[in-house]
Design a protein around this motif. Structure first.
Motif, PDB file in Angstrom:
ATOM      1  N   ALA A 317     104.616  52.716  79.702  1.00 21.26           N
ATOM      2  CA  ALA A 317     103.995  53.271  80.912  1.00 21.26           C
ATOM      3  C   ALA A 317     102.599  52.676  81.128  1.00 21.26           C
ATOM      4  O   ALA A 317     102.212  52.372  82.266  1.00 21.26           O
ATOM      5  CB  ALA A 317     103.913  54.790  80.815  1.00 21.26           C
ATOM      6  N   LEU A 318     101.846  52.504  80.041  1.00 27.55           N
ATOM      7  CA  LEU A 318     100.519  51.884  80.135  1.00 27.55           C
ATOM      8  C   LEU A 318     100.635  50.454  80.670  1.00 27.55           C
ATOM      9  O   LEU A 318      99.847  50.020  81.506  1.00 27.55           O
ATOM     10  CB  LEU A 318      99.833  51.877  78.765  1.00 27.55           C
ATOM     11  CG  LEU A 318      99.392  53.242  78.222  1.00 27.55           C
ATOM     12  CD1 LEU A 318      99.044  53.136  76.740  1.00 27.55           C
ATOM     13  CD2 LEU A 318      98.195  53.786  78.999  1.00 27.55           C
ATOM     14  N   GLU A 319     101.656  49.740  80.191  1.00 31.35           N
ATOM     15  CA  GLU A 319     101.868  48.358  80.645  1.00 31.35           C
ATOM     16  C   GLU A 319     102.304  48.328  82.105  1.00 31.35           C
ATOM     17  O   GLU A 319     101.870  47.465  82.862  1.00 31.35           O
ATOM     18  CB  GLU A 319     102.895  47.667  79.739  1.00 31.35           C
ATOM     19  CG  GLU A 319     102.325  47.348  78.366  1.00 31.35           C
ATOM     20  CD  GLU A 319     103.376  46.913  77.352  1.00 31.35           C
ATOM     21  OE1 GLU A 319     104.585  46.926  77.688  1.00 31.35           O
ATOM     22  OE2 GLU A 319     102.982  46.566  76.219  1.00 31.35           O
ATOM     23  N   ALA A 320     103.139  49.288  82.500  1.00 35.83           N
ATOM     24  CA  ALA A 320     103.606  49.342  83.897  1.00 35.83           C
ATOM     25  C   ALA A 320     102.442  49.589  84.861  1.00 35.83           C
ATOM     26  O   ALA A 320     102.441  49.082  85.985  1.00 35.83           O
ATOM     27  CB  ALA A 320     104.663  50.429  84.059  1.00 35.83           C
ATOM     28  N   GLU A 321     101.448  50.368  84.406  1.00 35.49           N
ATOM     29  CA  GLU A 321     100.263  50.620  85.248  1.00 35.49           C
ATOM     30  C   GLU A 321      99.143  49.602  84.985  1.00 35.49           C
ATOM     31  O   GLU A 321      98.040  49.726  85.504  1.00 35.49           O
ATOM     32  CB  GLU A 321      99.739  52.047  85.017  1.00 35.49           C
ATOM     33  CG  GLU A 321     100.659  53.125  85.562  1.00 35.49           C
ATOM     34  CD  GLU A 321      99.976  54.483  85.685  1.00 35.49           C
ATOM     35  OE1 GLU A 321      98.760  54.519  85.983  1.00 35.49           O
ATOM     36  OE2 GLU A 321     100.659  55.507  85.487  1.00 35.49           O
ATOM     37  N   GLN A 322      99.464  48.599  84.145  1.00 36.61           N
ATOM     38  CA  GLN A 322      98.527  47.505  83.816  1.00 36.61           C
ATOM     39  C   GLN A 322      97.182  48.026  83.302  1.00 36.61           C
ATOM     40  O   GLN A 322      96.113  47.570  83.705  1.00 36.61           O
ATOM     41  CB  GLN A 322      98.325  46.597  85.040  1.00 36.61           C
ATOM     42  CG  GLN A 322      99.629  45.942  85.494  1.00 36.61           C
ATOM     43  CD  GLN A 322      99.439  45.022  86.690  1.00 36.61           C
ATOM     44  OE1 GLN A 322      98.554  45.239  87.519  1.00 36.61           O
ATOM     45  NE2 GLN A 322     100.259  43.998  86.789  1.00 36.61           N
ATOM     46  N   ILE A 323      97.288  49.003  82.398  1.00 37.84           N
ATOM     47  CA  ILE A 323      96.072  49.580  81.803  1.00 37.84           C
ATOM     48  C   ILE A 323      95.737  48.821  80.532  1.00 37.84           C
ATOM     49  O   ILE A 323      96.550  48.745  79.605  1.00 37.84           O
ATOM     50  CB  ILE A 323      96.270  51.088  81.520  1.00 37.84           C
ATOM     51  CG1 ILE A 323      96.414  51.843  82.845  1.00 37.84           C
ATOM     52  CG2 ILE A 323      95.110  51.653  80.703  1.00 37.84           C
ATOM     53  CD1 ILE A 323      96.998  53.212  82.717  1.00 37.84           C
ATOM     54  N   LYS A 324      94.541  48.261  80.493  1.00 39.36           N
ATOM     55  CA  LYS A 324      94.097  47.518  79.313  1.00 39.36           C
ATOM     56  C   LYS A 324      93.345  48.481  78.399  1.00 39.36           C
ATOM     57  O   LYS A 324      92.356  49.079  78.797  1.00 39.36           O
ATOM     58  CB  LYS A 324      93.195  46.354  79.730  1.00 39.36           C
ATOM     59  CG  LYS A 324      92.895  45.391  78.591  1.00 39.36           C
ATOM     60  CD  LYS A 324      92.289  44.106  79.097  1.00 39.36           C
ATOM     61  CE  LYS A 324      91.807  43.199  77.983  1.00 39.36           C
ATOM     62  NZ  LYS A 324      92.842  42.772  77.046  1.00 39.36           N
ATOM     63  N   LEU A 325      93.840  48.626  77.192  1.00 40.25           N
ATOM     64  CA  LEU A 325      93.220  49.556  76.251  1.00 40.25           C
ATOM     65  C   LEU A 325      91.988  48.936  75.598  1.00 40.25           C
ATOM     66  O   LEU A 325      91.945  47.718  75.360  1.00 40.25           O
ATOM     67  CB  LEU A 325      94.237  49.961  75.171  1.00 40.25           C
ATOM     68  CG  LEU A 325      95.468  50.724  75.678  1.00 40.25           C
ATOM     69  CD1 LEU A 325      96.418  51.025  74.541  1.00 40.25           C
ATOM     70  CD2 LEU A 325      95.067  52.017  76.376  1.00 40.25           C
ATOM     71  N   PRO A 326      90.973  49.753  75.290  1.00 39.04           N
ATOM     72  CA  PRO A 326      89.723  49.226  74.699  1.00 39.04           C
ATOM     73  C   PRO A 326      89.890  48.915  73.210  1.00 39.04           C
ATOM     74  O   PRO A 326      89.384  49.601  72.344  1.00 39.04           O
ATOM     75  CB  PRO A 326      88.731  50.371  74.917  1.00 39.04           C
ATOM     76  CG  PRO A 326      89.593  51.605  74.899  1.00 39.04           C
ATOM     77  CD  PRO A 326      90.918  51.210  75.487  1.00 39.04           C
ATOM     78  N   ILE A 327      90.632  47.847  72.931  1.00 35.82           N
ATOM     79  CA  ILE A 327      90.901  47.470  71.540  1.00 35.82           C
ATOM     80  C   ILE A 327      89.752  46.608  71.015  1.00 35.82           C
ATOM     81  O   ILE A 327      89.344  45.636  71.656  1.00 35.82           O
ATOM     82  CB  ILE A 327      92.240  46.716  71.442  1.00 35.82           C
ATOM     83  CG1 ILE A 327      93.403  47.669  71.761  1.00 35.82           C
ATOM     84  CG2 ILE A 327      92.427  46.090  70.065  1.00 35.82           C
ATOM     85  CD1 ILE A 327      94.705  46.992  72.036  1.00 35.82           C
ATOM     86  N   LYS A 328      89.239  46.981  69.853  1.00 37.25           N
ATOM     87  CA  LYS A 328      88.144  46.216  69.236  1.00 37.25           C
ATOM     88  C   LYS A 328      88.704  44.905  68.705  1.00 37.25           C
ATOM     89  O   LYS A 328      89.550  44.894  67.806  1.00 37.25           O
ATOM     90  CB  LYS A 328      87.516  47.027  68.091  1.00 37.25           C
ATOM     91  CG  LYS A 328      86.313  46.337  67.477  1.00 37.25           C
ATOM     92  CD  LYS A 328      85.800  47.077  66.252  1.00 37.25           C
ATOM     93  CE  LYS A 328      84.685  46.277  65.596  1.00 37.25           C
ATOM     94  NZ  LYS A 328      84.257  46.843  64.323  1.00 37.25           N
ATOM     95  N   GLU A 329      88.254  43.802  69.285  1.00 34.30           N
ATOM     96  CA  GLU A 329      88.802  42.501  68.902  1.00 34.30           C
ATOM     97  C   GLU A 329      87.830  41.664  68.080  1.00 34.30           C
ATOM     98  O   GLU A 329      88.204  40.638  67.533  1.00 34.30           O
ATOM     99  CB  GLU A 329      89.210  41.732  70.166  1.00 34.30           C
ATOM    100  CG  GLU A 329      90.371  42.420  70.913  1.00 34.30           C
ATOM    101  CD  GLU A 329      90.683  41.774  72.233  1.00 34.30           C
ATOM    102  OE1 GLU A 329      89.792  41.073  72.762  1.00 34.30           O
ATOM    103  OE2 GLU A 329      91.794  41.965  72.735  1.00 34.30           O
ATOM    104  N   LYS A 330      86.576  42.115  67.999  1.00 30.50           N
ATOM    105  CA  LYS A 330      85.581  41.316  67.268  1.00 30.50           C
ATOM    106  C   LYS A 330      85.416  41.799  65.837  1.00 30.50           C
ATOM    107  O   LYS A 330      85.633  42.974  65.546  1.00 30.50           O
ATOM    108  CB  LYS A 330      84.216  41.419  67.971  1.00 30.50           C
ATOM    109  CG  LYS A 330      84.146  40.689  69.287  1.00 30.50           C
ATOM    110  CD  LYS A 330      82.719  40.622  69.793  1.00 30.50           C
ATOM    111  CE  LYS A 330      82.648  39.727  71.032  1.00 30.50           C
ATOM    112  NZ  LYS A 330      81.265  39.497  71.484  1.00 30.50           N
ATOM    113  N   ILE A 331      85.053  40.876  64.946  1.00 30.53           N
ATOM    114  CA  ILE A 331      84.588  41.297  63.624  1.00 30.53           C
ATOM    115  C   ILE A 331      83.068  41.117  63.595  1.00 30.53           C
ATOM    116  O   ILE A 331      82.504  40.318  64.345  1.00 30.53           O
ATOM    117  CB  ILE A 331      85.291  40.545  62.467  1.00 30.53           C
ATOM    118  CG1 ILE A 331      84.857  39.076  62.405  1.00 30.53           C
ATOM    119  CG2 ILE A 331      86.780  40.668  62.542  1.00 30.53           C
ATOM    120  CD1 ILE A 331      85.212  38.417  61.083  1.00 30.53           C
TER     121      ILE A 331
END
Length: 424
Positions: A317-331
């Motif tokens: 459902a998140l993908e269908a609404e194109q919601i980008k989650l605040p995932i921490k990608e940096k170290i």
């Protein structure tokens, strides 16, 4: 020799994807704390009888979908197909009905197993998050349970949601409705599938949930449970609707909503995604009230209500609404070393950074300095700390910001403290 592949209907959740799951799980736990629901963990397999008694022997789950096996002691065991039965079994077995704090409010998260045809968003092993509130007949707790589910979806960013509710009534209402359904379907039951024919006298309400015969004309004209609710059931359902309105939660009453498990009565609800392209199966979450289930499992009377949702369908459902989650990608920091002594020193330095609360990494493949910088770049490091033999001799380390390119020379023995200052 052929390689071994993953079983059909299961999935590997890899790094890069698992972070979405962790965010949802973290948000669910955080909300449960606010709503005062405590976690419970039950076994992945239970005695088969538990599901026969609770879920119902006329349901698709029991008849077609359970993973059931005999152990070495010739006991029939089943991988759990849903969460409520096990939670209620634990509630009874551990005498939670005697706890001072009533109702007992619990949540669970974990894998469930159903042997069904795999399709988009539907797996044979899937992960459910669910809550159960056991010990209260107050319609306000029905509204609270629905509010918890809606709040979770909304706080993760979903907007295109539809809540539908129905009342399945109390025992008296259901008995009257049952007779009406039998009289309605009986003359033409031969036109329905074998499952519906078997359900006619056992549990005719389950006919309304049939996927195979859902377009049959008798389905559209079937007696509605709403018309058979007695005074108490009507009053209860009106209260639930009033509380949902008070909570500013929009809903639609759907008299045809029938939950797929036998233990439901009174409030039943589903939350659906109306996002474009979400797929044919729009249900995200389902739940309802199950007064009588504790007695069925051998305990005292303790009315309950709960819901369960699939994490897989949540993500879809998140993908269908194109919601980008605040995932921490940096170290926070990548340690680059040059020379054997410097490389050895970074082992301890790395641990100090991690113990100070930072995400940090170093090279483990004896790469040249240029390749180490590329690795730091791939890891999306905020800082790179460079240590060579010359720096080691003078007790210094160079710290470079990957965003600005600015480089600072720092004393090795105060490096972690200096790094903390910079990160403030």
């Amino acid at each position: 020799m052929a390689s071994i592949r993953i079983p059909r209907g299961t999935q590997d959740i890899l790094p890069g994807e698992i972070e979405k799951w962790q965010l949802i799980e973290e948000k669910a736990r955080e909300l449960c704390e606010k709503f005062q629901y405590n976690e419970i963990r039950t076994p992945i397999f239970e005695h088969t009888e538990l599901f026969l008694r609770s879920v119902g022997d006329t349901t698709d789950i029991v008849q077609k979908e359970m993973y059931t096996f005999e152990d070495r002691g010739e006991r029939s065991l089943t991988l759990r197909p849903e969460g409520t039965a096990a939670v209620v079994r634990s509630f009874v077995e551990n005498k939670m009905f005697g706890h001072a704090g009533q109702p007992v409010k619990l949540y669970y998260m974990g894998p469930m197993f159903r042997y069904e045809r795999p399709q988009a968003g539907r797996y044979r092993q899937f992960v459910q998050f669910g809550v159960e509130a056991i010990g209260s007949n107050d319609p306000a707790i029905d509204a609270e349970v629905i509010a918890l589910a809606m709040t979770l979806y909304k706080e993760m960013g979903l907007k295109k949601l539809k809540l539908i509710i129905n009342s399945l009534g109390d025992k008296e209402s259901r008995t009257a409705h049952r007779e009406a359904l039998i009289n309605h379907f009986k003359p033409r039951i031969g036109e329905f599938c074998t499952d519906c024919q078997n359900r006619l006298t056992k549990n005719p309400m389950r006919i309304l949930d049939c996927k195979q015969d859902r377009d049959h004309e008798l389905m559209k004209s079937a007696p509605s449970i709403i018309d058979y609710l007695n005074g108490d059931s009507k009053k209860y359902f009106e209260k639930v609707q009033q509380y949902l309105t008070d909570l500013d939660i929009a809903f639609e009453v759907d008299p045809n909503l029938v939950r797929g498990l036998d233990y439901y009565n009174h409030t039943a609800f589903e939350i659906m995604s109306e996002a474009e392209g979400f797929g044919a199966i729009t249900t995200l979450c389902g739940g309802g009230r199950y007064n009588g289930l504790t007695e069925e499992i051998g305990g005292p009377e303790a009315p309950g209500i709960g819901f369960a949702l699939s994490i897989e369908r949540f993500i879809a459902a998140l993908e269908a609404e194109q919601i980008k989650l605040p995932i921490k990608e940096k170290i926070d920091c990548y340690l680059v070393s040059l020379g054997e002594e410097a490389k050895d020193y970074t082992v301890g330095l790395l641990q100090k950074l991690r113990l100070a609360g930072y995400s940090a990494e170093r090279d483990y493949l004896d790469r040249k300095i240029k390749a180490q910088f590329k690795a730091a770049d791939r890891a999306n490091a905020k800082y790179v700390a460079i240590l060579g033999e010359d720096e080691l001799k003078v007790n210094k380390i160079n710290l470079k910001s990957m965003e600005t390119g600015e480089q600072t020379e720092v004393q090795l023995d105060t490096f972690v403290e200096k790094f903390t200052e910079l990160n403030k």
